[in-house]
Write a protein that holds these residues in place. Structure first.
Motif, short mmCIF file in Angstrom:
data_model
loop_
_atom_site.label_atom_id
_atom_site.label_comp_id
_atom_site.label_asym_id
_atom_site.label_seq_id
_atom_site.Cartn_x
_atom_site.Cartn_y
_atom_site.Cartn_z
N PRO A 35 -2.01 30.02 11.40
CA PRO A 35 -1.73 28.81 12.17
C PRO A 35 -0.39 28.17 11.83
O PRO A 35 0.26 27.58 12.68
N CYS A 36 0.05 28.31 10.57
CA CYS A 36 1.36 27.78 10.20
C CYS A 36 2.46 28.51 10.94
O CYS A 36 3.45 27.90 11.37
N ARG A 37 2.31 29.82 11.11
CA ARG A 37 3.33 30.59 11.81
C ARG A 37 3.46 30.13 13.26
O ARG A 37 4.56 30.00 13.81
N ALA A 38 2.31 29.88 13.90
CA ALA A 38 2.33 29.44 15.30
C ALA A 38 3.08 28.11 15.43
O ALA A 38 3.93 27.95 16.32
N VAL A 39 2.80 27.19 14.51
CA VAL A 39 3.46 25.88 14.55
C VAL A 39 4.96 26.03 14.29
O VAL A 39 5.79 25.44 14.98
N TYR A 40 5.31 26.85 13.31
CA TYR A 40 6.72 27.07 12.94
C TYR A 40 7.50 27.64 14.12
O TYR A 40 8.56 27.13 14.50
N ILE A 41 6.97 28.71 14.70
CA ILE A 41 7.64 29.36 15.82
C ILE A 41 7.81 28.38 16.98
O ILE A 41 8.89 28.28 17.58
N PHE A 42 6.75 27.65 17.27
CA PHE A 42 6.79 26.70 18.39
C PHE A 42 7.86 25.65 18.20
O PHE A 42 8.64 25.35 19.11
N ALA A 43 7.92 25.08 17.00
CA ALA A 43 8.91 24.04 16.72
C ALA A 43 10.33 24.60 16.80
O ALA A 43 11.21 24.00 17.42
N GLU A 45 -4.88 20.57 11.73
CA GLU A 45 -5.39 21.49 12.76
C GLU A 45 -4.27 21.95 13.70
O GLU A 45 -3.71 21.17 14.48
N SER A 46 -3.99 23.24 13.65
CA SER A 46 -2.83 23.78 14.36
C SER A 46 -2.86 23.54 15.86
O SER A 46 -1.82 23.25 16.46
N VAL A 47 -4.02 23.65 16.48
CA VAL A 47 -4.08 23.45 17.94
C VAL A 47 -3.71 22.01 18.26
O VAL A 47 -2.93 21.75 19.19
N ALA A 48 -4.23 21.07 17.48
CA ALA A 48 -3.89 19.66 17.68
C ALA A 48 -2.39 19.43 17.49
O ALA A 48 -1.75 18.71 18.26
N ILE A 49 -1.82 20.06 16.45
CA ILE A 49 -0.39 19.92 16.17
C ILE A 49 0.45 20.49 17.31
O ILE A 49 1.40 19.87 17.79
#
Lengths: 240, 244
Positions: free
Chosen positions: A13-21, A66-70
């Motif tokens: 989930p950290c990777r998803a947030v990082y890539i998105f940002a 929570e990654s989806v919320a973020i």
């Protein structure tokens, strides 16, 4: 202070947030919290997130887990391109559907595959029985089939012709067993083609940067005994 | 055809969807899909949802699964009162934050009681004692985190008004309660929250939605529960083996 993201790229989930940002040029301060050193269990981090989990977002006084919320928070606050989480009610619902489904299926099975195949023996020095490993990899296989048959089908991306949050969350999960040395794409041409499209849409450089850590995870040095003792109960709870 | 909802009110997420639609006067055609008769695995239902699960929403040709996705879709399409899924970004984010945690800590935990007390014995087997004990520990841990991290001193999970998050949680917690295991005992803040939820929903809707789950123990005692077909019993045994 601006936006802060507490992440460890070891975590899906950290990777998803990082890539998105990064992909959306959202300015943030990266606060690395190293899971394998038990940094998420520190008193200092507990001040940020008492549940001691990452990813965590801190925007001024607003703290969100929570990654989806973020991902959804970043989507709305920074007005990213529509395709990530479209206005169209039905497409959006399909993304919500995928994001809900994946918690106890793909997410769980990818995590178990990594820990049973690599992290328990290599990092924690704990043997995993062949029976357990086989069962885990079989469940992963079943989930991958569902991903193909129920979600991807014959589309370019999970919910239609464009990349969305669903694809980002899915791909970062799949890189967990890939990092563990599992054959995720080799016998699945549809998934392999989708993976290539997602990687191209995200950008090869960013995709590789985000996955550098997980792709080297097999080379993790064994855990220090004190760290191991601290991590064990939470690891066991996490992969139930 | 209009909106169709495929539900079994024995299921926690189905009740959440049912209550939401009824409370918001959303017109729909109810298709009851009875788990105990193995109807989720029927050829007919598998055409609707290949994952063979409920709830399912069908809106013309559009088919949607996953209760949280269904609730959000209904909130937006039928423009329900803002408090359910507020447009305020931070409040809405808290709902998603809760739902993320809920998926890992609540789903799969509070539903086990039905298997222990009804579904397993009904097909002549038992959930092993160690799994029963482990489930109690998981429930206690979740209840502790619910009171301390989520509810705290607020009236409802993310603020002073009812949201989708409260409804999802309520139906999960009502599962063991309906089966005689009052999970609210020892958790006064949660118990007070439950009272507020019940008052908000109203006695009539409350009874209607919970009728099947409230009556299931009696039906089992009187031996009036349907007997699942043999192939479905195999599927049920597999589910029992997967209980952590």
């Amino acid at each position: 202070m601006g936006l802060e993201l507490y992440l460890d790229l070891l975590s899906q989930p950290c990777r998803a947030v990082y890539i998105f940002a990064k992909k959306n040029c959202i300015p943030f301060q990266l606060r690395t919290v190293e899971l394998l050193k038990g940094q998420h269990l520190s008193d200092a981090f507990a001040q940020v997130n008492p549940l001691k989990k990452i990813p965590t977002l801190k925007d001024g006084n607003f703290i969100l887990t929570e990654s989806v919320a973020i991902l959804l928070y970043l989507t709305h606050k920074y007005k990213v391109p529509d395709y990530w989480y479209p206005q169209d009610l039905q497409v959006r619902a399909c993304i919500d559907e995928y994001l809900a489904w994946q918690h106890t299926t793909l997410r769980r099975n990818c995590l178990r595959a990594l820990w049973h195949k690599v992290m328990f023996p290599v990092f924690l020095g704990e043997q995993v029985s062949p029976k357990t490993l086989t069962a885990t990899l079989t469940e992963l296989d079943v989930t991958l089939q569902l991903l193909e048959d129920k979600f991807l089908q014959n589309k370019d991306f999970l919910v239609g012709p464009h990349i969305s949050l669903a694809d980002l969350v899915a791909i970062t999960e799949l890189m967990h067993p890939v990092g563990a040395g599992c054959q995720v794409f080799e016998s699945r041409p549809k998934l392999a083609a989708w993976c290539q499209r997602v990687e191209a849409a995200v950008g090869k450089d960013l995709f590789q940067e985000a996955h550098e850590v997980i792709l080297k995870v097999k080379d993790s040095p064994p855990a220090d005994p004190i760290i191991k003792q601290k991590l064990m109960p939470r690891v066991l709870a996490m992969i139930q | 055809m209009g909106l169709e909802l495929y539900l079994d009110l024995l299921s926690q997420p189905c009740r959440a969807v049912y209550i939401f639609a009824k409370k918001n006067s959303i017109p729909f055609q109810l298709h009851t899909v009875l788990f105990l008769e193995g109807q989720t695995c029927s050829k007919e239902f598998s055409q609707i949802n290949s994952l063979q699960k409920v709830p399912v929403l069908k809106d013309g040709d559009f088919i949607l699964t996953e209760s949280s996705a269904i609730l959000i879709y209904l909130s937006c399409k039928y423009q329900v009162a803002d408090h359910w899924y507020p447009s305020d970004l931070q409040t809405r984010s808290r709902i998603h934050e809760y739902l993320g945690w809920h998926a890992d800590n609540i789903r799969g935990t509070f539903g086990v009681t039905l298997w222990i007390q009804v579904l397993a014995p009904h097909i002549g087997t038992q959930v092993p004692e160690e799994k029963v004990k482990r489930n109690r520990t998981y429930m206690d841990r979740a209840l502790q985190q619910l009171e301390s991290k989520f509810l705290g001193d607020k009236a409802f999970l993310v603020g002073q008004q009812v949201t989708l998050a409260d409804l999802m949680l309520l139906e999960e917690l009502m599962q063991p309660v309906a089966l005689g295991h009052d999970v609210f005992v020892g958790w006064p803040k949660l118990a007070a929250w439950r009272g507020r939820m019940e008052a908000f929903l109203g006695a009539e809707l409350w009874q209607e939605a919970h009728n099947p789950i409230f009556n299931i123990l009696e039906q089992m005692a009187k031996k009036t529960l349907p007997v699942p077909p043999p192939e479905f019993q195999t599927h049920m045994l597999l589910r029992i083996s997967k209980i952590p």
